[in-house]
Design an enzyme around this catalytic site. Structure first.
Site, mmCIF file in Angstrom:
data_model
loop_
_atom_site.group_PDB
_atom_site.id
_atom_site.type_symbol
_atom_site.label_atom_id
_atom_site.label_comp_id
_atom_site.label_asym_id
_atom_site.label_seq_id
_atom_site.Cartn_x
_atom_site.Cartn_y
_atom_site.Cartn_z
ATOM 1 N N LYS A 118 4.513 8.343 1.298
ATOM 2 C CA LYS A 118 4.876 7.635 0.085
ATOM 3 C C LYS A 118 6.315 7.111 0.161
ATOM 4 C CE LYS A 118 4.730 8.245 -4.948
ATOM 5 N NZ LYS A 118 4.485 9.201 -6.062
ATOM 6 N N SER A 119 6.570 6.003 -0.511
ATOM 7 C CA SER A 119 7.898 5.383 -0.611
ATOM 8 C C SER A 119 8.446 4.911 0.730
ATOM 9 C CB SER A 119 8.899 6.344 -1.273
ATOM 10 O OG SER A 119 8.441 6.748 -2.554
ATOM 11 N N ARG A 120 7.536 4.685 1.683
ATOM 12 C CA ARG A 120 7.910 4.221 3.022
ATOM 13 C C ARG A 120 8.753 5.239 3.791
ATOM 14 N NH1 ARG A 120 4.320 1.411 1.721
ATOM 15 N NH2 ARG A 120 4.114 -0.841 1.987
ATOM 16 N N LEU A 121 8.751 6.490 3.334
ATOM 17 C CA LEU A 121 9.457 7.550 4.054
ATOM 18 C C LEU A 121 8.471 8.218 5.005
ATOM 19 C CD1 LEU A 121 11.622 9.018 1.151
ATOM 20 C CD2 LEU A 121 12.250 7.325 2.889
ATOM 21 N N LYS A 180 0.854 -1.181 0.000
ATOM 22 C CA LYS A 180 0.000 0.000 0.000
ATOM 23 C C LYS A 180 0.887 1.225 0.000
ATOM 24 C CE LYS A 180 -3.492 2.603 2.540
ATOM 25 N NZ LYS A 180 -4.402 2.670 3.707
#
Length: 211
Positions: free
Chosen positions: A187-190, A8
């Protein structure tokens, strides 16, 4: 489907130092109210983690029933597994997860029992069936079947009628926070993670953690 392939992208909001509150209780109040107004399922549900004398952690979901500058309050059976663990080790952790808002709040601190008067007042506000249930359930104990609970409820219902008193083994706990963490999916696991740690002088140190 391979469960490892589930993904996700979190893109609904952000959490910056400039937009967050200096006091974590105010930040929590804002986020909880946003969860309530967003009509997420059970916004008042929180996971409670405790550690027993055997050093094994355990978790369960309880419902927040109050919060203020003193801490976070919930009610339960003092003789339950969590009650016994808190009697031996009064430190615990709470976690709220509002998946629809892509948010998590983690809270850690020392747990104390709320006063008898406060527990009495909340107990009397509960529905009658819930008040009888507090007497009927020997929480966390092994029972032969559900019939035990039904029989206990019938017995205590007949005994107390419409005015069951608060059981001596039932009441409130308050977690007094010394650490908060607010997690906002990005977003982008950041992801955004802001941790608040109580300082000796009573104020809060706010720091950003790497995701």
């Amino acid at each position: 489907m391979n469960i490892a392939d589930l993904r996700k992208s979190y893109e609904k909001a952000e959490l910056s130092e400039s937009a967050s509150r200096a006091d974590p209780l105010q930040q929590f109040d804002q986020w909880l109210n946003e969860a309530i107004h967003s009509e997420v399922p059970e916004p008042n549900a929180m996971t409670l983690a405790t550690v027993g004398a055997d050093l094994r952690p355990s978790t369960r979901v309880v419902l927040i029933k109050g919060y203020d500058a003193r801490g976070i309050v919930w009610y339960t059976n003092y003789q339950s597994r969590k009650g016994q663990q808190l009697a031996g080790n009064p430190y615990a952790a709470l976690q709220f997860h509002w998946a629809e808002l892509e948010r998590v709040v983690r809270i850690e601190g020392l747990v104390e029992k709320v006063g008898a008067e406060e527990s009495d007042a909340y107990f009397q506000s509960r529905p009658l069936d819930s008040r009888i249930g507090a007497w009927a359930s020997p929480q966390s104990e092994v029972i032969d079947s559900r019939a035990v609970l039904v029989s206990n409820a019938a017995r205590y219902g007949a005994q107390f009628l419409l005015q069951p008193p608060r059981p001596p083994h039932w009441g409130g706990y308050r977690l007094v926070p010394d650490r908060w963490e607010f997690w906002q999916g990005r977003k982008s696991r950041l992801h955004d993670r802001l941790r608040y740690t109580r300082q000796a002088e009573g104020n809060w140190l706010r720091e950003r953690l790497a995701p």
